[in-house]
Design a protein around this motif. Structure first.
Motif: not given
Length: 302
Positions: A290-302
């Motif tokens: 779940r943490t990795l998903d949140v971090v990846a979403a933050l990266r995608s959002a820029g």
């Protein structure tokens, strides 16, 4: 701000680490940095991961300098660089007296002078140049027979004023662990940026390591860190940066809570001037996913 994954360097096999690199790449993270502890060799794993998982930058955070001669480390680093099509970053540091003296049997003598002398040999070697260094702590003579050597980016583990000065003056930037966003903004970024500017170097990379967990019980996550690496709070360099922040231990630097809390906390590092984050995952397996998903979403959002 770039975001990468920090891997502790341990585990049942190098393949497990490579699989974690693959997971980070699949989620669109920028990088995966591997720690050099007393388990799998970070540079060897980096080379294997670079060959197996194209499309993600690899790095070390960090390789200890005292046990690895500059000629040996330069050869290893250039080997990884040669197969890392998406780039390789060599993070180095002097480590701590408890490890260098207690485990390796070397004198942890004048670490700042040691790092200056070490870099005076390492950096030219990475550029394919010959060196003839006879310092107080480092002797290195010769060159590497590596055709068309392309030097990797080099970062220095730096927290205090002297190491930040060296990092800005001689390397591409600093890799840090335990400073929170305010300390990154008030201390790390200004010190290394001044040093780089005075040396006529480009704006430095500031790679901030942070332990992260999306968890319903943040206190449990911090207790896990205290149990696993609480000893780090007593290492002199870490104790100094914790005291600067008024913190009792490294567990207090953990970013933990809901997805929204974690996202806001990580964005503060970007606001403070960190150019990159490398996140270390803790908690139960489902929490780490779940943490990795949140971090990846933050990266995608820029």
């Amino acid at each position: 701000m770039k975001i990468g994954l920090y891997l502790g360097g341990g585990g049942p096999s190098p393949q497990v680490l490579i699989d974690q690199v693959r997971s980070a790449a699949r989620r669109g993270l920028d990088s995966a940095f591997i720690s050099q502890l007393t388990s799998w060799d970070a540079l060897t794993v980096g080379a294997l991961a670079a060959a197996a998982v194209p499309g993600i930058e690899l790095g070390t955070a960090v390789v200890q300098t005292y046990p690895r001669h500059p000629l040996a480390l330069a050869g290893q680093a250039l080997t990884v660089q040669a197969v890392a099509t998406s780039g390789f970053t060599l993070g180095i540091g002097p480590s701590h007296p408890q490890f260098i003296e207690g485990q390796f049997g070397y004198r942890y003598d004048r670490p700042a002078r040691h790092i200056r002398e070490y870099l005076s040999a390492l950096l030219p070697l990475l550029r394919g140049e010959a060196v003839d260094v006879h310092g107080e702590t480092v002797t290195a003579v010769g060159r590497l027979d590596v055709p068309a050597a392309t030097p990797p980016s080099v970062l220095l583990s730096a927290l205090g004023p002297v190491m930040l000065q060296i990092a800005g003056e001689l390397t591409d930037g600093a890799v840090t662990v335990w400073p929170g966003p305010q300390t990154v903004g008030d201390h790390i970024v200004p010190a290394i940026t001044r040093a780089a500017a005075a040396a006529g170097r480009p704006a430095p990379r500031v790679v901030s390591g942070v332990i992260v967990c999306v968890a319903a019980d943040p206190d449990r996550a911090r207790a896990e860190v205290a149990a696993q690496v609480g000893f780090a709070s007593d290492l002199p360099a870490y104790r100094a940066i914790l005291d600067r922040q008024g913190l009792a231990g490294v567990h207090e630097t953990v970013v933990a809570g809901t997805a929204e809390v974690v996202e806001r906390a990580l964005r503060r590092y970007a606001d403070a001037g960190a150019t990159e984050l490398i996140v270390s995952l803790i908690g139960a397996p489902q929490e780490q996913v779940r943490t990795l998903d949140v971090v990846a979403a933050l990266r995608s959002a820029g």
